[in-house]
Each structure stands twice: as structure tokens, then as C-alpha cells.
Design a protein around this motif. Structure first.
Motif, mmCIF file in Angstrom:
data_model
loop_
_atom_site.group_PDB
_atom_site.id
_atom_site.type_symbol
_atom_site.label_atom_id
_atom_site.label_comp_id
_atom_site.label_asym_id
_atom_site.label_seq_id
_atom_site.Cartn_x
_atom_site.Cartn_y
_atom_site.Cartn_z
ATOM 1 N N ARG A 76 0.830 -1.210 0.000
ATOM 2 C CA ARG A 76 0.000 0.000 0.000
ATOM 3 C C ARG A 76 0.861 1.255 0.000
ATOM 4 N NH1 ARG A 76 -4.676 -0.176 4.310
ATOM 5 N NH2 ARG A 76 -4.955 1.892 3.429
ATOM 6 N N ILE A 77 1.911 1.249 0.800
ATOM 7 C CA ILE A 77 2.811 2.407 0.846
ATOM 8 C C ILE A 77 3.482 2.602 -0.511
ATOM 9 C CG2 ILE A 77 4.995 3.231 1.823
ATOM 10 C CD1 ILE A 77 4.039 1.947 4.497
ATOM 11 N N ASP A 78 3.920 1.501 -1.144
ATOM 12 C CA ASP A 78 4.539 1.601 -2.465
ATOM 13 C C ASP A 78 3.567 2.189 -3.484
ATOM 14 O OD1 ASP A 78 6.850 0.558 -1.425
ATOM 15 O OD2 ASP A 78 6.562 -1.457 -2.292
ATOM 16 N N ASP A 79 2.287 1.782 -3.432
ATOM 17 C CA ASP A 79 1.280 2.326 -4.344
ATOM 18 C C ASP A 79 1.067 3.813 -4.106
ATOM 19 O OD1 ASP A 79 0.917 -0.145 -5.513
ATOM 20 O OD2 ASP A 79 -0.885 -0.626 -4.343
ATOM 21 N N ILE A 80 0.999 4.214 -2.863
ATOM 22 C CA ILE A 80 0.806 5.636 -2.533
ATOM 23 C C ILE A 80 1.994 6.457 -3.006
ATOM 24 C CG2 ILE A 80 0.668 7.267 -0.598
ATOM 25 C CD1 ILE A 80 -1.039 5.075 0.844
ATOM 26 N N LYS A 81 3.194 5.942 -2.799
ATOM 27 C CA LYS A 81 4.395 6.647 -3.266
ATOM 28 C C LYS A 81 4.392 6.787 -4.785
ATOM 29 C CE LYS A 81 7.803 5.468 0.282
ATOM 30 N NZ LYS A 81 9.057 4.719 0.526
ATOM 31 N N ALA A 82 3.986 5.744 -5.485
ATOM 32 C CA ALA A 82 3.946 5.794 -6.950
ATOM 33 C C ALA A 82 2.934 6.821 -7.433
ATOM 34 C CB ALA A 82 3.619 4.414 -7.515
ATOM 35 N N ARG A 83 1.747 6.848 -6.805
ATOM 36 C CA ARG A 83 0.743 7.846 -7.198
ATOM 37 C C ARG A 83 1.217 9.257 -6.904
ATOM 38 N NH1 ARG A 83 -4.278 6.069 -4.260
ATOM 39 N NH2 ARG A 83 -2.982 4.440 -3.420
ATOM 40 N N TRP A 84 1.896 9.436 -5.781
ATOM 41 C CA TRP A 84 2.406 10.748 -5.419
ATOM 42 C C TRP A 84 3.470 11.193 -6.419
ATOM 43 C CZ3 TRP A 84 7.138 12.786 -3.781
ATOM 44 C CH2 TRP A 84 7.072 14.077 -3.266
ATOM 45 N N ALA A 85 4.347 10.278 -6.823
ATOM 46 C CA ALA A 85 5.390 10.610 -7.800
ATOM 47 C C ALA A 85 4.770 10.970 -9.146
ATOM 48 C CB ALA A 85 6.357 9.443 -7.945
ATOM 49 N N GLU A 86 3.709 10.247 -9.544
ATOM 50 C CA GLU A 86 3.024 10.574 -10.792
ATOM 51 C C GLU A 86 2.396 11.958 -10.721
ATOM 52 O OE1 GLU A 86 0.179 7.541 -11.667
ATOM 53 O OE2 GLU A 86 1.724 5.991 -11.893
ATOM 54 N N ALA A 87 1.782 12.264 -9.591
ATOM 55 C CA ALA A 87 1.166 13.579 -9.415
ATOM 56 C C ALA A 87 2.221 14.685 -9.457
ATOM 57 C CB ALA A 87 0.387 13.634 -8.117
ATOM 58 N N GLN A 88 3.356 14.442 -8.848
ATOM 59 C CA GLN A 88 4.432 15.437 -8.867
ATOM 60 C C GLN A 88 4.977 15.619 -10.285
ATOM 61 O OE1 GLN A 88 5.508 17.424 -6.337
ATOM 62 N NE2 GLN A 88 3.750 16.568 -5.271
ATOM 63 N N ALA A 89 5.125 14.511 -11.013
ATOM 64 C CA ALA A 89 5.616 14.589 -12.382
ATOM 65 C C ALA A 89 4.612 15.309 -13.274
ATOM 66 C CB ALA A 89 5.891 13.186 -12.926
ATOM 67 N N ALA A 90 3.328 15.046 -13.077
ATOM 68 C CA ALA A 90 2.290 15.717 -13.872
ATOM 69 C C ALA A 90 2.254 17.198 -13.557
ATOM 70 C CB ALA A 90 0.923 15.092 -13.618
ATOM 71 N N GLY A 91 2.434 17.536 -12.281
ATOM 72 C CA GLY A 91 2.453 18.953 -11.884
ATOM 73 C C GLY A 91 3.680 19.669 -12.425
ATOM 74 N N ALA A 92 4.799 19.005 -12.452
ATOM 75 C CA ALA A 92 6.035 19.604 -12.952
ATOM 76 C C ALA A 92 5.981 19.798 -14.466
ATOM 77 C CB ALA A 92 7.240 18.748 -12.577
ATOM 78 N N SER A 93 5.341 18.860 -15.178
ATOM 79 C CA SER A 93 5.273 18.967 -16.630
ATOM 80 C C SER A 93 4.257 20.020 -17.064
ATOM 81 C CB SER A 93 4.938 17.619 -17.263
ATOM 82 O OG SER A 93 3.640 17.215 -16.881
ATOM 83 N N ALA A 94 3.291 20.332 -16.213
ATOM 84 C CA ALA A 94 2.290 21.341 -16.549
ATOM 85 C C ALA A 94 2.880 22.746 -16.479
ATOM 86 C CB ALA A 94 1.096 21.233 -15.611
#
Length: 121
Positions: free
Chosen positions: A98-116
Motif C-alpha cells: 500500500r505504501i509503495d502504491d501511494i508513493k507511486a501515485r504521489w510521484a506521478e502527481a508530482q511529475a504531472a504537476g512539474a510537466s504542466a
């Protein structure tokens, strides 16, 4: 998941060693046999720390948990300690994923925010 599972396995390393000390008191067991079995299990628990995220690593961890519970036939306290560590192993795997999944979603959100870019806000 790796950190939680490795912590559980290192705890088991020590418990196996202490169980070996208790098993040495049994006159029907040869000291060399006790330490060969305990030594192999202790080395396996440490090696498993590095293998836990590889295919089959979690299943090997379950095999170690079963072996710990079955060691209760030699050292009766290990029925209880094996069950405790099996519960810890389940929690480590379950919550670690569960922690690994949350970290992955958080990293995706950060990457999406950075690319925007800064204009996205």
C-alpha cells in the motif's frame, strides 16, 4: 515494502538464534544439528532481505514463516513467536504494498504537476 519486510526478517534472524540456544538444552538433539539448521535459517532470513522485492521473494518469506511455526515442535515457544512473526510478515507485505502504491501515485502527481509548468496553477 522492502523496508518493512526486511525489518521483520532481521527480527526473525535474532529469534532463530535465540531459539537455537534454547534447543541446545534438549539432550535428544545434537548441537551440530541445531546450529546447522538454525544457521541455515538465519542466513536465509538475511539473504531474503535482498530478495523480497524479486519474483517469489514474498512466497519464500511465507515458507520461512511456516518453518518458524513448525519449529514449535522442538521449542514450544516458537508456536507463539512463529505466529507473531507470520502476522508481522503479513502486515509488512500488505502495508508495504500500500505504501509503495501511494508513493507511486504521489510521484506521478508530482511529475504531472512539474510537466504542466508554473502557469497550470
Amino acid at each position: 515494502m522492502r523496508t518493512l519486510c526486511s525489518s521483520t526478517l532481521i527480527g526473525e534472524f535474532f529469534v532463530i538464534g535465540f531459539a537455537g540456544l534454547v534447543a541446545m538444552k534438549d539432550d535428544s538433539l545434537a548441537m551440530s544439528t541445531v546450529w546447522w539448521v538454525c544457521g541455515v535459517a538465519m542466513v536465509f532470513s538475511v539473504l531474503l532481505c535482498g530478495m523480497v522485492t524479486r519474483p517469489g521473494g514474498v512466497q519464500l518469506g511465507w515458507a520461512l514463516q511456516i518453518a518458524l511455526i513448525l519449529s514449535g515442535f522442538i521449542v514450544p515457544t516458537m508456536f507463539f513467536l512463529g505466529a507473531v512473526f507470520a502476522g508481522l510478515w503479513w502486515a509488512s507485505v500488505h502495508y508495504g504494498r500500500r505504501i509503495d502504491d501511494i508513493k507511486a501515485r504521489w510521484a506521478e502527481a508530482q511529475a504531472a504537476g512539474a510537466s504542466a509548468g508554473p502557469d497550470a496553477a
